[in-house]
Design an enzyme around this catalytic site. Structure first.
Site, short mmCIF file in Angstrom:
data_model
loop_
_atom_site.label_atom_id
_atom_site.label_comp_id
_atom_site.label_asym_id
_atom_site.label_seq_id
_atom_site.Cartn_x
_atom_site.Cartn_y
_atom_site.Cartn_z
CG HIS A 492 -2.22 0.52 1.03
ND1 HIS A 492 -2.46 1.59 -0.15
CD2 HIS A 492 -3.55 0.53 1.43
CE1 HIS A 492 -3.70 1.79 -0.03
NE2 HIS A 492 -4.35 1.45 0.94
NE ARG A 493 6.24 0.18 1.51
CZ ARG A 493 7.51 -0.36 1.46
NH1 ARG A 493 8.47 0.18 2.51
NH2 ARG A 493 7.90 -1.28 0.87
#
Length: 520
Positions: A492-493
């Site tokens: 999700h980064r």
């Protein structure tokens, strides 16, 4: 007739030790150069260790199941016709400045793995590459390695075979590899076992080297004793030798001293030491737990560390979906017979790999990695797909390179070969690295959805559920259709949920209309 010692070589990139799983020879056996003599499990894979000599096995210095540091002697051979060479190797010059000489030796040893055969150094090659070289009549000493540290791979051997017209009776096989003379496998170096703490009243010998039989080493490990701290029983060749009885006596003295220390601490009543005393019974109770104990090491430990690193480094989000693959089932049934005629087993996986590679081109951030040091997102321009494979040692991920440039049958053939060799524990390290995206198929055991852990430093992994018939609503009616559940985990980064959903939709589009893959 002369004797030669063979030390455990560097069986993998950066590997410091390995577990000797099984011996393939016994004392008295006659062996040939490059013949596998032992199976050693490292933290990467199970590998066969080839003999560097033609000769007879005189002595095995290591027991099965024992952890062996790289450089420890594992076999002593009797070799004919090499007395002069052995004599020269046995003579070690007396350096005027030992520290500088030792540093120079370490530098040379560190440089040796990077020397290729073209330079006249030792040849580093996987046993499978050596076997292939013998089958194709290729002198492996003439092959330039493209693997890590110049290691010769199977593809290097095949390329050399194509480029040369030499017959199988050509150039004679190279000389001994990894010639190692001297040393004792029973030497324990300071710091290999024990916690380094001594109770008051027990004097530790504090040596740097200790000679001991394998049974004594096991006893020391079971008792939690550092062999270098046990008073020497006798001296052998100028080195301290410790017996099993001495280990047990020292362990008993340690326990008695520890109990005395604990009573003293209790009487003193210091809060800090009371806390330590309270934790001691818990540790003892944990050590007394019943049940079989299996060492956490080798490939299993490497898998665990990789999973932990991924889960605690990349914030995971998993997107779940399901798609109708009835057309894929029909197409695969048509092509399966054609593939069988070409001796290729065609599963659904090559179709999924092609679909993912095609979708990755449209969503480049799914085929990326995060360069944290330089604070840059790297969009990869290669499409190397890893296929998570269950083996007796745990999950391995063979990599099929350039999936976007290969046809379905070529992908299937390469994938089947690598999966088979991964399960046989004969796959090369370089074939388990370099993937840009990974697929894991938990549906083979009946699973439907999961939350797969990313094969870090990749940013995505696609999990496949069980492909089977399920009820689907079409035009207001419930009908049976073949469906495939999908579970896509992302970092999700780098990626947002919307991108993950769009990517999954594109993959499903290809699987719903698989003939589109024939255009890729």
């Amino acid at each position: 007739m002369t004797t030669k010692d063979f030390k455990l070589p560097d069986v993998g990139e950066g590997v410091a030790e390995g577990e000797l799983v099984s011996w393939l020879v016994a004392p008295g056996d006659t062996v040939e150069e490059d013949q596998p003599v032992a199976e050693v499990e490292t933290d990467k894979a199970l590998v066969e260790v080839p003999s560097p000599y033609n000769g007879t096995v005189k002595e095995l210095h290591v027991e099965e199941g024992q952890m062996v540091p790289v450089g420890d002697v594992i076999i002593t051979y009797e070799v004919e016709g090499e007395a002069d060479e052995a004599a020269a190797a046995d003579v070690e010059p007396e350096p005027e400045e030992p520290a500088e000489a030792e540093a120079e030796t370490e530098t040379e040893a560190a440089a040796e793995p990077s020397e290729s055969s073209a330079k006249g150094g030792r040849v580093f090659a996987a046993p499978s590459a050596r076997r292939l070289a013998r089958e194709l009549g290729v002198d492996i000493a003439s092959v330039s390695g493209s693997g890590p540290s110049g290691r010769v791979t199977e593809s290097d051997v095949r390329q050399a075979a194509e480029e040369t017209s030499a017959s199988a009776e050509g150039e004679e096989k190279r000389g001994p590899r990894d010639v190692d003379v001297g040393g004792k496998s029973s030497v324990t170096k300071r710091g290999e076992s024990g916690n380094g703490q001594q109770p008051s009243g027990v004097e530790a010998a504090g040596r740097d080297r200790t000679l001991a039989a394998p049974a004594t080493r096991r006893a020391a490990k079971e008792q939690g004793v550092d062999l270098d701290d046990v008073p020497a029983t006798e001296m052998r060749d100028g080195e301290a030798f410790v017996s099993a009885d001495a280990v047990m006596e020292y362990a008993e003295a340690q326990r008695a001293a520890q109990e005395a220390d604990a009573r003293a601490v209790s009487e003193a009543g210091a809060a800090e030491t009371e806390t330590a005393a309270e934790s001691a019974p818990a540790a003892t109770a944990e050590g007394d737990l019943s049940g079989e104990r299996i060492p956490y090491r080798g490939v299993r430990r490497t898998i665990g560390e990789a999973m932990q690193n991924s889960k605690f480094t990349a914030p995971h989000v998993t997107h779940h979906d399901s798609t109708d693959v009835s057309a894929l089932v029909e197409l695969r049934a048509e092509l399966k017979e054609v593939a069988a005629e070409r001796d290729v087993r065609l599963s659904y996986m090559p179709f999924v790999m092609k679909a993912i590679a095609a979708a990755l081109k449209q969503y480049p951030y799914m085929n990326a990695t995060l360069d944290e040091e330089n604070e840059e997102i790297v969009l990869r321009d290669e499409y190397h797909i890893g296929v998570a494979t269950a083996t007796d040692a745990g999950l391995m991920v063979p990599v099929v390179e350039d999936v976007d440039k290969k046809g379905l049958l070529q992908i299937a053939e390469e994938m089947n070969d690598k999966i088979e060799r991964a399960r046989a524990r004969s796959i090369g390290h370089d074939e388990l690295r370099g993937s840009t995206f990974t697929i894991t198929n938990f549906g083979v055991v009946g699973g439907e959805y999961a939350t797969p852990i990313i094969n870090y430093p990749e940013v995505g992994i696609m999990g496949l559920g069980e492909l089977t018939e399920r009820p689907v609503v079409e035009d207001g009616e419930v009908v049976a259709r073949h469906t495939l559940p999908l579970s896509l985990s992302i970092d999700h980064r780098i990626l947002d949920g919307a991108v993950a959903a769009e990517f999954a939709n594109q993959v499903m589009e290809y699987l719903q209309h698989p003939k589109l893959l024939l255009l890729e």
